[in-house]
Write a protein that holds these residues in place. Structure first.
Motif, PDB file in Angstrom:
ATOM      1  N   LEU A 472     -24.511  61.589 -30.546  1.00  0.00           N
ATOM      2  CA  LEU A 472     -25.313  61.525 -29.329  1.00  0.00           C
ATOM      3  C   LEU A 472     -24.963  62.707 -28.441  1.00  0.00           C
ATOM      4  CD1 LEU A 472     -27.262  59.798 -27.516  1.00  0.00           C
ATOM      5  CD2 LEU A 472     -25.213  58.755 -26.542  1.00  0.00           C
ATOM      6  N   ALA A 473     -25.986  63.444 -28.028  1.00  0.00           N
ATOM      7  CA  ALA A 473     -25.752  64.530 -27.071  1.00  0.00           C
ATOM      8  C   ALA A 473     -25.337  63.916 -25.733  1.00  0.00           C
ATOM      9  CB  ALA A 473     -27.002  65.376 -26.905  1.00  0.00           C
ATOM     10  N   LEU A 474     -24.799  64.766 -24.847  1.00  0.00           N
ATOM     11  CA  LEU A 474     -24.364  64.277 -23.544  1.00  0.00           C
ATOM     12  C   LEU A 474     -25.520  63.556 -22.850  1.00  0.00           C
ATOM     13  CD1 LEU A 474     -22.300  64.058 -21.274  1.00  0.00           C
ATOM     14  CD2 LEU A 474     -23.027  66.320 -20.490  1.00  0.00           C
ATOM     15  N   SER A 475     -25.325  62.274 -22.576  1.00  0.00           N
ATOM     16  CA  SER A 475     -26.344  61.449 -21.928  1.00  0.00           C
ATOM     17  C   SER A 475     -25.887  61.110 -20.516  1.00  0.00           C
ATOM     18  CB  SER A 475     -26.576  60.161 -22.729  1.00  0.00           C
ATOM     19  OG  SER A 475     -27.416  59.271 -22.027  1.00  0.00           O
ATOM     20  N   ILE A 476     -26.729  61.393 -19.533  1.00  0.00           N
ATOM     21  CA  ILE A 476     -26.417  61.085 -18.139  1.00  0.00           C
ATOM     22  C   ILE A 476     -27.482  60.123 -17.621  1.00  0.00           C
ATOM     23  CG2 ILE A 476     -26.118  61.999 -15.821  1.00  0.00           C
ATOM     24  CD1 ILE A 476     -25.171  64.594 -17.023  1.00  0.00           C
ATOM     25  N   LEU A 477     -27.052  58.906 -17.293  1.00  0.00           N
ATOM     26  CA  LEU A 477     -27.945  57.881 -16.783  1.00  0.00           C
ATOM     27  C   LEU A 477     -27.730  57.740 -15.276  1.00  0.00           C
ATOM     28  CD1 LEU A 477     -29.925  55.492 -17.188  1.00  0.00           C
ATOM     29  CD2 LEU A 477     -27.912  54.045 -17.592  1.00  0.00           C
ATOM     30  N   VAL A 478     -28.782  57.916 -14.506  1.00  0.00           N
ATOM     31  CA  VAL A 478     -28.714  57.796 -13.045  1.00  0.00           C
ATOM     32  C   VAL A 478     -29.081  56.364 -12.665  1.00  0.00           C
ATOM     33  CG1 VAL A 478     -29.553  58.676 -10.847  1.00  0.00           C
ATOM     34  CG2 VAL A 478     -29.355  60.216 -12.813  1.00  0.00           C
ATOM     35  N   ASN A 479     -28.157  55.666 -12.012  1.00  0.00           N
ATOM     36  CA  ASN A 479     -28.371  54.271 -11.621  1.00  0.00           C
ATOM     37  C   ASN A 479     -28.306  54.152 -10.093  1.00  0.00           C
ATOM     38  OD1 ASN A 479     -28.375  51.519 -11.192  1.00  0.00           O
ATOM     39  ND2 ASN A 479     -26.949  51.065 -12.855  1.00  0.00           N
ATOM     40  N   PRO A 480     -29.455  54.122  -9.432  1.00  0.00           N
ATOM     41  CA  PRO A 480     -29.445  54.032  -7.954  1.00  0.00           C
ATOM     42  C   PRO A 480     -29.343  52.597  -7.440  1.00  0.00           C
ATOM     43  CG  PRO A 480     -31.685  54.302  -8.725  1.00  0.00           C
ATOM     44  CD  PRO A 480     -30.821  54.286  -9.961  1.00  0.00           C
ATOM     45  N   TYR A 481     -29.271  51.603  -8.344  1.00  0.00           N
ATOM     46  CA  TYR A 481     -29.366  50.201  -7.926  1.00  0.00           C
ATOM     47  C   TYR A 481     -28.016  49.482  -7.853  1.00  0.00           C
ATOM     48  CZ  TYR A 481     -34.108  51.356  -9.377  1.00  0.00           C
ATOM     49  OH  TYR A 481     -35.312  51.975  -9.527  1.00  0.00           O
ATOM     50  N   ILE A 482     -27.117  49.768  -8.785  1.00  0.00           N
ATOM     51  CA  ILE A 482     -25.905  48.974  -8.893  1.00  0.00           C
ATOM     52  C   ILE A 482     -25.041  49.032  -7.633  1.00  0.00           C
ATOM     53  CG2 ILE A 482     -24.558  50.814  -9.975  1.00  0.00           C
ATOM     54  CD1 ILE A 482     -23.257  48.639 -11.729  1.00  0.00           C
ATOM     55  N   MET A 483     -25.069  50.174  -6.910  1.00  0.00           N
ATOM     56  CA  MET A 483     -24.287  50.326  -5.681  1.00  0.00           C
ATOM     57  C   MET A 483     -25.200  50.594  -4.486  1.00  0.00           C
ATOM     58  SD  MET A 483     -21.043  50.113  -6.648  1.00  0.00           S
ATOM     59  CE  MET A 483     -20.044  51.033  -5.480  1.00  0.00           C
ATOM     60  N   ALA A 484     -26.439  50.121  -4.572  1.00  0.00           N
ATOM     61  CA  ALA A 484     -27.428  50.446  -3.531  1.00  0.00           C
ATOM     62  C   ALA A 484     -27.023  49.922  -2.169  1.00  0.00           C
ATOM     63  CB  ALA A 484     -28.791  49.891  -3.933  1.00  0.00           C
ATOM     64  N   THR A 485     -26.389  48.722  -2.118  1.00  0.00           N
ATOM     65  CA  THR A 485     -26.001  48.161  -0.819  1.00  0.00           C
ATOM     66  C   THR A 485     -24.917  48.977  -0.140  1.00  0.00           C
ATOM     67  OG1 THR A 485     -24.449  46.697  -1.966  1.00  0.00           O
ATOM     68  CG2 THR A 485     -26.652  45.817  -1.484  1.00  0.00           C
ATOM     69  N   ASN A 486     -24.206  49.791  -0.906  1.00  0.00           N
ATOM     70  CA  ASN A 486     -23.177  50.664  -0.332  1.00  0.00           C
ATOM     71  C   ASN A 486     -23.699  52.083  -0.084  1.00  0.00           C
ATOM     72  OD1 ASN A 486     -21.291  48.569  -0.499  1.00  0.00           O
ATOM     73  ND2 ASN A 486     -20.709  49.143  -2.585  1.00  0.00           N
ATOM     74  N   GLY A 487     -25.002  52.293  -0.330  1.00  0.00           N
ATOM     75  CA  GLY A 487     -25.575  53.626  -0.133  1.00  0.00           C
ATOM     76  C   GLY A 487     -25.081  54.642  -1.138  1.00  0.00           C
ATOM     77  N   ILE A 488     -24.859  54.198  -2.401  1.00  0.00           N
ATOM     78  CA  ILE A 488     -24.271  55.066  -3.427  1.00  0.00           C
ATOM     79  C   ILE A 488     -25.135  55.041  -4.679  1.00  0.00           C
ATOM     80  CG2 ILE A 488     -22.317  55.271  -5.036  1.00  0.00           C
ATOM     81  CD1 ILE A 488     -20.491  54.420  -2.752  1.00  0.00           C
ATOM     82  N   THR A 489     -25.279  56.200  -5.317  1.00  0.00           N
ATOM     83  CA  THR A 489     -25.922  56.319  -6.628  1.00  0.00           C
ATOM     84  C   THR A 489     -24.852  56.619  -7.668  1.00  0.00           C
ATOM     85  OG1 THR A 489     -28.024  57.075  -5.734  1.00  0.00           O
ATOM     86  CG2 THR A 489     -27.563  57.646  -8.019  1.00  0.00           C
ATOM     87  N   ARG A 490     -24.900  55.917  -8.775  1.00  0.00           N
ATOM     88  CA  ARG A 490     -23.893  56.091  -9.828  1.00  0.00           C
ATOM     89  C   ARG A 490     -24.481  56.869 -10.999  1.00  0.00           C
ATOM     90  NH1 ARG A 490     -19.940  51.251 -11.302  1.00  0.00           N
ATOM     91  NH2 ARG A 490     -19.130  52.077  -9.319  1.00  0.00           N
ATOM     92  N   PHE A 491     -23.732  57.862 -11.467  1.00  0.00           N
ATOM     93  CA  PHE A 491     -24.111  58.665 -12.630  1.00  0.00           C
ATOM     94  C   PHE A 491     -23.210  58.266 -13.804  1.00  0.00           C
ATOM     95  CE2 PHE A 491     -25.535  61.000  -8.997  1.00  0.00           C
ATOM     96  CZ  PHE A 491     -26.681  61.670  -9.383  1.00  0.00           C
ATOM     97  N   HIS A 492     -23.788  57.660 -14.843  1.00  0.00           N
ATOM     98  CA  HIS A 492     -23.046  57.294 -16.048  1.00  0.00           C
ATOM     99  C   HIS A 492     -23.217  58.419 -17.078  1.00  0.00           C
ATOM    100  CE1 HIS A 492     -22.556  53.017 -14.831  1.00  0.00           C
ATOM    101  NE2 HIS A 492     -23.716  53.217 -14.220  1.00  0.00           N
TER     102      HIS A 492
END
Length: 515
Positions: A472-492
């Motif tokens: 698998l090539a480098l995969s970056i998943l942007v998740n704006p929901y899991i930490m939305a209440t803290n005003g944070i976007t998580r990049f997996h």
């Protein structure tokens, strides 16, 4: 000039055969917009033939300037209008005789210029591409100096004042007015492009902020900038810190260098869709023997096996505040993606060389199946050691071999000398060619051992014997929901890759003995 474009600066004579001469640029004073061109800027045009245009219009070629000279008072040009072959050239000659057109203008592309105090520029280098006959030159002293007259009758003189000539003169003036307006628009656009970008404003707000204006005034005038400007700035103790710059002055990311070994560029790389790859391997050969005429032949039992390369996973995640993502106009997200790519590249390159094989690729330097050749000393290497390792490898692998070592070992190898003091390792024969030892290229492997007892500072071999398997090539998943209440976007970020030595016989290590 901040953008490369054709500029027009503008004086001259023409005879009955079309001969014309004049001063295309005057060195004694600035032109109408304050520009000064130094004589050395025209040096590259001396001896060249330039096209003779009308009003800088490439569709209106009148002839050729076959003499370009730089004299004390200005740039002088001589040429010939093709009055017998080009109808427009004949018309322009009539305008010259009627004094409706008297100017010359140079068309050039600026290479080097500096701003002048009070406006305009001092141009010290340019590319002169054409000289035009114009009605209104940029430089008032750029004029046609001589046009040899025909013997004209009274009727011919009267003809020069006909309605047709007047109409053409009016058309010419209108065309030059349009050119002047276009030049002004280009100059305004160039000035706007040269201004520094100002962040923190509305998209349709072209005016700098009050803080920006005040800071600019302070830079120009210091404490004399005035109380209205100074009170807008953030002020600390004047002797200790003075007036602080506005926050929007700095938008650049400062990055440290991320280094990693170029093992992927020289190893054998394959892709797979499975969690592991199994390669059939032959571990032995047949056992043929010489026999007599009546002797019975014996059977052989070649041995086979398997080499498996598991695919391992490396992952992490990064949390970024939504405010930073919004305020950076996308640069923060791009920086995170670049950082992840550099980190994963460095981690996997390190694993390919010194990985343990437990939840990671098995490294080249830790594989015990690779044969070693002992160096002569425990804390040093010699050129004889390189020769020993080189010729211990079979010729087929040797001819495709590459040397690998870290920078400290490279420095030690470069310092080796013969009995006469000459360096044994010669630099690359040509720029861009890799350096070589015994005719084979050298790569720098950051993870290689330093020279020392029981260390293996040098490896040599055909690196296609090390297999890298990409799942698998480098995969970056942007998740704006899991930490939305803290005003944070998580990049997996996730990467799945495996690596192992498939053919140990293709390599040899140089190992320092125990002290």
């Amino acid at each position: 000039m901040t953008i490369e474009r054709l500029e027009f600066k503008a004086a001259f004579t023409a005879d009955d055969a079309g001969a014309i001469e004049g001063k295309a640029w005057d060195f004694s004073s600035p032109d109408r917009v304050g520009d000064v061109i130094e004589p050395k800027a025209f040096v590259g045009a001396i001896g060249k033939s330039l096209p003779m245009l009308f009003a800088h219009d490439q569709a209106q070629v009148l002839g050729t300037w076959d003499s370009v000279t730089v004299e004390a008072d200005g740039l002088k040009v001589k040429g010939k209008m093709l009055v017998d072959d080009v109808a427009r050239a004949k018309e322009v000659r009539a305008l010259l005789r009627a004094k409706s057109v008297t100017g010359l203008s140079v068309g050039f592309m600026t290479k080097k210029a500096m701003p002048r105090k009070g406006g305009g520029r001092t141009i010290s280098d340019l590319d002169l591409v054409e000289v035009s006959i114009v009605a209104v030159p940029a430089h008032p002293d750029a004029q046609v100096s001589q046009i040899k007259e025909l013997e004209m009758t009274t009727a011919a003189v009267a003809e020069n004042k006909t309605t047709e000539t007047e109409v053409k003169a009016a058309d010419l003036k209108a065309a030059n007015d349009n050119i002047a307006a276009l030049a002004k628009r280009l100059e305004d656009a160039e000035t706007k492009l040269a201004r520094p970008a100002i962040t923190g404003k509305a998209a349709n707000d072209n005016e700098p902020s009050a803080e920006q204006k005040s800071f600019d005034a302070y830079l120009r005038h210091g404490d004399k900038a005035g109380p209205e400007e100074l009170k807008t700035l953030t002020v600390s103790s004047d002797p200790q810190g003075g007036y602080l710059a506005p926050a929007e002055m700095s938008t650049e990311f400062v990055r440290n260098l991320v280094q990693y070994s170029p093992i992927r560029a020289i190893a054998s790389v394959r892709s797979t869709g499975s969690p592991s790859v199994i390669y059939p391997a032959r571990t032995g050969i047949t056992n043929a023997k010489w026999k007599g005429e009546t002797q019975t032949s014996e059977a052989s039992e070649p041995s086979f096996g398997q080499a498996e390369i598991p695919v391992n996973e490396i992952n992490t995640f990064v949390d970024i505040s939504n405010q930073l993502l919004a305020d950076s106009a996308g640069s923060a997200e791009a920086e995170v993606r670049l950082l992840l790519a550099e980190d994963f590249g460095q981690k996997e390159a390190s694993a390919f060389l010194i990985g343990t094989g437990s939840n990671m690729p098995k490294g080249l330097f830790v594989d015990t199946a690779i044969a070693s050749k002992a160096a002569a000393a425990a804390a040093a290497i010699s050129f004889d050691d390189f020769i020993t390792v080189f010729y211990d490898l079979p010729a087929v692998y040797r001819n495709a071999g590459t040397w690998g070592m870290n920078s400290k070992t490279l420095a030690a190898a470069r310092k080796l000398k013969d009995s006469t003091g000459a360096y044994l390792w010669q630099p690359a024969p040509a720029l861009g060619q890799p350096e070589s030892i015994l005719g084979r290229p050298v790569v720098e492997l950051l993870e290689a051992d330093d020279i020392g007892a029981n260390k293996s500072p040098v490896i040599f071999g055909d690196f296609s014997g090390y297999r890298i398997v990409d799942r698998l090539a480098l995969s970056i998943l942007v998740n704006p929901y899991i930490m939305a209440t803290n005003g944070i976007t998580r990049f997996h970020a996730t990467r799945r890759v495996g690596g192992a030595v498939l053919q140990p016989a293709k390599f040899r290590k140089m190992t320092n003995p125990a002290s």
